[in-house]
Write a protein that holds these residues in place. Sequence first.
Motif, PDB file in Angstrom:
ATOM      1  N   ALA A  41     -12.484   9.657  -4.031  1.00 35.43           N
ATOM      2  CA  ALA A  41     -10.971   9.739  -3.456  1.00 35.43           C
ATOM      3  C   ALA A  41     -10.041   9.740  -4.569  1.00 35.43           C
ATOM      4  CB  ALA A  41     -10.831   8.332  -2.939  1.00 35.43           C
ATOM      5  N   GLN A  42      -8.842   9.997  -4.391  1.00 33.78           N
ATOM      6  CA  GLN A  42      -7.736  10.131  -5.476  1.00 33.78           C
ATOM      7  C   GLN A  42      -7.781   8.862  -6.411  1.00 33.78           C
ATOM      8  OE1 GLN A  42      -3.871  10.227  -4.203  1.00 33.78           O
ATOM      9  NE2 GLN A  42      -2.936  10.656  -6.390  1.00 33.78           N
ATOM     10  N   THR A  43      -7.726   9.307  -7.633  1.00 35.30           N
ATOM     11  CA  THR A  43      -7.992   8.138  -8.763  1.00 35.30           C
ATOM     12  C   THR A  43      -6.193   8.224  -9.395  1.00 35.30           C
ATOM     13  OG1 THR A  43      -9.998   8.071  -8.998  1.00 35.30           O
ATOM     14  CG2 THR A  43      -8.713   7.371 -10.800  1.00 35.30           C
ATOM     15  N   ILE A  44      -5.818   7.017  -9.528  1.00 28.19           N
ATOM     16  CA  ILE A  44      -4.476   6.799 -10.342  1.00 28.19           C
ATOM     17  C   ILE A  44      -4.778   5.826 -11.189  1.00 28.19           C
ATOM     18  CG2 ILE A  44      -3.066   7.461  -8.252  1.00 28.19           C
ATOM     19  CD1 ILE A  44      -2.497   4.542  -7.897  1.00 28.19           C
ATOM     20  N   ILE A  45      -3.974   6.050 -12.435  1.00 29.57           N
ATOM     21  CA  ILE A  45      -4.325   5.186 -13.558  1.00 29.57           C
ATOM     22  C   ILE A  45      -2.879   4.469 -13.801  1.00 29.57           C
ATOM     23  CG2 ILE A  45      -4.295   5.145 -16.164  1.00 29.57           C
ATOM     24  CD1 ILE A  45      -6.312   7.691 -15.478  1.00 29.57           C
ATOM     25  N   ILE A  46      -2.816   3.276 -13.906  1.00 30.74           N
ATOM     26  CA  ILE A  46      -1.507   2.344 -14.317  1.00 30.74           C
ATOM     27  C   ILE A  46      -1.761   2.236 -15.926  1.00 30.74           C
ATOM     28  CG2 ILE A  46      -0.059   0.384 -13.819  1.00 30.74           C
ATOM     29  CD1 ILE A  46      -0.503   2.363 -11.247  1.00 30.74           C
ATOM     30  N   SER A  47      -0.710   2.577 -16.528  1.00 35.08           N
ATOM     31  CA  SER A  47      -0.958   2.483 -17.980  1.00 35.08           C
ATOM     32  C   SER A  47       0.464   1.789 -18.756  1.00 35.08           C
ATOM     33  CB  SER A  47      -1.516   3.549 -18.606  1.00 35.08           C
ATOM     34  OG  SER A  47      -1.704   3.328 -19.772  1.00 35.08           O
ATOM     35  N   HIS A  48       0.351   2.134 -20.007  1.00 38.99           N
ATOM     36  CA  HIS A  48       1.782   1.822 -20.425  1.00 38.99           C
ATOM     37  C   HIS A  48       2.376   3.016 -21.273  1.00 38.99           C
ATOM     38  CE1 HIS A  48      -0.365   1.040 -24.266  1.00 38.99           C
ATOM     39  NE2 HIS A  48      -1.218   0.391 -23.565  1.00 38.99           N
ATOM     40  N   GLY A  78       0.368  -4.080 -11.734  1.00 37.91           N
ATOM     41  CA  GLY A  78      -0.629  -2.704 -11.625  1.00 37.91           C
ATOM     42  C   GLY A  78      -0.706  -2.394 -10.294  1.00 37.91           C
ATOM     43  N   MET A  79      -1.320  -3.629  -9.717  1.00 40.08           N
ATOM     44  CA  MET A  79      -1.769  -3.276  -8.000  1.00 40.08           C
ATOM     45  C   MET A  79      -0.496  -3.325  -7.513  1.00 40.08           C
ATOM     46  SD  MET A  79      -4.632  -6.498  -8.159  1.00 40.08           S
ATOM     47  CE  MET A  79      -4.863  -6.593  -6.345  1.00 40.08           C
ATOM     48  N   TYR A  80       0.609  -3.702  -7.366  1.00 44.27           N
ATOM     49  CA  TYR A  80       1.750  -3.748  -6.785  1.00 44.27           C
ATOM     50  C   TYR A  80       2.410  -2.257  -6.986  1.00 44.27           C
ATOM     51  CZ  TYR A  80       6.722  -4.439  -5.778  1.00 44.27           C
ATOM     52  OH  TYR A  80       8.097  -4.205  -5.192  1.00 44.27           O
ATOM     53  N   THR A  81       2.394  -1.683  -8.402  1.00 46.62           N
ATOM     54  CA  THR A  81       2.939  -0.530  -8.652  1.00 46.62           C
ATOM     55  C   THR A  81       1.881   0.557  -7.846  1.00 46.62           C
ATOM     56  OG1 THR A  81       3.575  -1.156 -10.827  1.00 46.62           O
ATOM     57  CG2 THR A  81       3.197   1.357 -10.401  1.00 46.62           C
ATOM     58  N   ALA A  82       0.678   0.406  -8.033  1.00 48.90           N
ATOM     59  CA  ALA A  82      -0.141   1.346  -7.028  1.00 48.90           C
ATOM     60  C   ALA A  82       0.346   1.369  -5.705  1.00 48.90           C
ATOM     61  CB  ALA A  82      -1.651   1.215  -7.426  1.00 48.90           C
ATOM     62  N   MET A  83       0.312   0.391  -5.060  1.00 47.23           N
ATOM     63  CA  MET A  83       0.709   0.255  -3.619  1.00 47.23           C
ATOM     64  C   MET A  83       1.897   0.607  -2.979  1.00 47.23           C
ATOM     65  SD  MET A  83      -1.404  -3.203  -2.338  1.00 47.23           S
ATOM     66  CE  MET A  83      -3.056  -3.621  -2.859  1.00 47.23           C
ATOM     67  N   GLN A  84       2.823   0.349  -4.113  1.00 52.54           N
ATOM     68  CA  GLN A  84       4.101   0.743  -3.892  1.00 52.54           C
ATOM     69  C   GLN A  84       4.532   2.193  -3.991  1.00 52.54           C
ATOM     70  OE1 GLN A  84       6.422  -1.508  -2.223  1.00 52.54           O
ATOM     71  NE2 GLN A  84       8.005  -1.127  -3.995  1.00 52.54           N
ATOM     72  N   LYS A  85       3.771   2.848  -4.840  1.00 50.77           N
ATOM     73  CA  LYS A  85       3.862   4.347  -5.079  1.00 50.77           C
ATOM     74  C   LYS A  85       2.743   5.221  -4.412  1.00 50.77           C
ATOM     75  CE  LYS A  85       5.943   4.513  -9.602  1.00 50.77           C
ATOM     76  NZ  LYS A  85       6.265   5.228 -10.705  1.00 50.77           N
ATOM     77  N   GLN A  86       1.825   4.842  -3.966  1.00 49.84           N
ATOM     78  CA  GLN A  86       0.684   5.693  -3.252  1.00 49.84           C
ATOM     79  C   GLN A  86       0.241   4.980  -1.902  1.00 49.84           C
ATOM     80  OE1 GLN A  86      -0.399   8.862  -4.444  1.00 49.84           O
ATOM     81  NE2 GLN A  86      -1.284   8.844  -2.198  1.00 49.84           N
ATOM     82  N   ASP A  87       0.527   5.614  -0.884  1.00 48.99           N
ATOM     83  CA  ASP A  87      -0.036   5.201   0.651  1.00 48.99           C
ATOM     84  C   ASP A  87      -1.511   5.201   0.608  1.00 48.99           C
ATOM     85  OD1 ASP A  87       2.460   4.226   1.691  1.00 48.99           O
ATOM     86  OD2 ASP A  87       2.933   6.278   2.523  1.00 48.99           O
ATOM     87  N   ALA A  88      -1.991   4.246   1.087  1.00 53.82           N
ATOM     88  CA  ALA A  88      -3.455   4.167   1.249  1.00 53.82           C
ATOM     89  C   ALA A  88      -3.824   3.121   2.361  1.00 53.82           C
ATOM     90  CB  ALA A  88      -4.341   4.218   0.153  1.00 53.82           C
ATOM     91  N   ASP A  89      -5.034   3.028   2.844  1.00 58.31           N
ATOM     92  CA  ASP A  89      -5.250   1.722   3.759  1.00 58.31           C
ATOM     93  C   ASP A  89      -5.747   0.810   2.636  1.00 58.31           C
ATOM     94  OD1 ASP A  89      -4.742   2.850   6.171  1.00 58.31           O
ATOM     95  OD2 ASP A  89      -6.550   3.872   6.319  1.00 58.31           O
ATOM     96  N   TRP A  90      -6.761   1.167   1.571  1.00 64.36           N
ATOM     97  CA  TRP A  90      -7.419   0.372   0.868  1.00 64.36           C
ATOM     98  C   TRP A  90      -7.208   1.025  -0.593  1.00 64.36           C
ATOM     99  CZ3 TRP A  90     -10.025  -4.350   1.826  1.00 64.36           C
ATOM    100  CH2 TRP A  90      -9.933  -4.610   3.133  1.00 64.36           C
ATOM    101  N   TYR A  91      -7.324  -0.003  -1.608  1.00 60.13           N
ATOM    102  CA  TYR A  91      -7.349   0.302  -2.814  1.00 60.13           C
ATOM    103  C   TYR A  91      -8.489   0.008  -3.703  1.00 60.13           C
ATOM    104  CZ  TYR A  91      -2.452   1.241  -1.594  1.00 60.13           C
ATOM    105  OH  TYR A  91      -1.439   1.870  -1.035  1.00 60.13           O
ATOM    106  N   LEU A  92      -9.092   0.529  -4.327  1.00 60.33           N
ATOM    107  CA  LEU A  92     -10.379   0.039  -5.035  1.00 60.33           C
ATOM    108  C   LEU A  92      -9.622   0.014  -6.523  1.00 60.33           C
ATOM    109  CD1 LEU A  92     -13.188  -0.794  -5.777  1.00 60.33           C
ATOM    110  CD2 LEU A  92     -13.765   1.712  -6.349  1.00 60.33           C
ATOM    111  N   VAL A  93      -9.534  -1.381  -6.923  1.00 57.24           N
ATOM    112  CA  VAL A  93      -8.837  -1.620  -8.223  1.00 57.24           C
ATOM    113  C   VAL A  93     -10.042  -2.060  -9.202  1.00 57.24           C
ATOM    114  CG1 VAL A  93      -7.334  -3.539  -9.189  1.00 57.24           C
ATOM    115  CG2 VAL A  93      -6.790  -2.632  -7.117  1.00 57.24           C
ATOM    116  N   THR A  94      -9.705  -1.435 -10.389  1.00 60.51           N
ATOM    117  CA  THR A  94     -10.735  -1.843 -11.498  1.00 60.51           C
ATOM    118  C   THR A  94     -10.068  -1.764 -12.852  1.00 60.51           C
ATOM    119  OG1 THR A  94     -13.056  -1.267 -12.503  1.00 60.51           O
ATOM    120  CG2 THR A  94     -11.663   0.566 -11.732  1.00 60.51           C
ATOM    121  N   ALA A  95     -10.627  -2.438 -13.912  1.00 61.63           N
ATOM    122  CA  ALA A  95     -10.164  -2.544 -14.870  1.00 61.63           C
ATOM    123  C   ALA A  95     -10.790  -1.226 -15.803  1.00 61.63           C
ATOM    124  CB  ALA A  95     -10.507  -3.668 -15.987  1.00 61.63           C
ATOM    125  N   CYS A  96     -10.214  -0.935 -16.979  1.00 62.79           N
ATOM    126  CA  CYS A  96     -10.643   0.274 -17.755  1.00 62.79           C
ATOM    127  C   CYS A  96     -11.613  -0.135 -18.504  1.00 62.79           C
ATOM    128  CB  CYS A  96      -9.486   0.953 -18.442  1.00 62.79           C
ATOM    129  SG  CYS A  96      -8.743  -0.152 -19.677  1.00 62.79           S
TER     130      CYS A  96
END
Length: 193
Positions: A41-48, A78-96
């Motif tokens: 699936a598409q992967t997004i990275i939340i960083s600084h 980071g979870m909030y940002t991902a869900m706000q910016k990218q539509d999906a049903d589910w988000y597989l959240v993982t630490a780097c």
Amino acid sequence: MSVVNVILAGGASRRFGEPKASHVYQGKPLYEHVKKQLLDAQTIIISHPALLPFFKARGEQAVWLDDEQMRGCGPLAGMYTAMQKQDADWYLVTACDMPFIRKETAEVLSSYCNEHVDAVVPFVQGRLQPLFALYHRRCLPFIHACLKENQLAIKDLLQKLKVRVVPEDELNVTSNEFHNINKRSDLPENGMI
């Protein structure tokens, strides 16, 4: 069911001494070890901000900073940002900083996703592992509420959700799979723990 992979790479890495996402281990940055093992699936990275040039140089297109109002509020931001910016049903959240996770485990976890649960969280080595877990989009208002109330621990969020806990024996995990890297000595030379 649409899924987006979310790699959280915005931590300060104080104990590690440098940003963990960009630390080279066995020939590639830690985040790439993680990215390779996520769902198809598409992967997004939340960083600084300091890591944006690094990710850009590696050809990463979907790298975002935490929402300005939530910046500095840990994984929930980071979870909030991902869900706000990218539509999906589910988000597989993982630490780097979990370079030993396996795609097979992510696939088994995703098989538990359904309309009756808000989150699918593994229970490994005697504890919940919320930073390699799936969260439904309907978690967004609960995440927002936690952030507004300054309840920044993921356990605070989980108490508000319908969580499907998946025990270790159902995942067939390897011994080191959920080992996260906090300091350099946590990275064995041969990749095994």
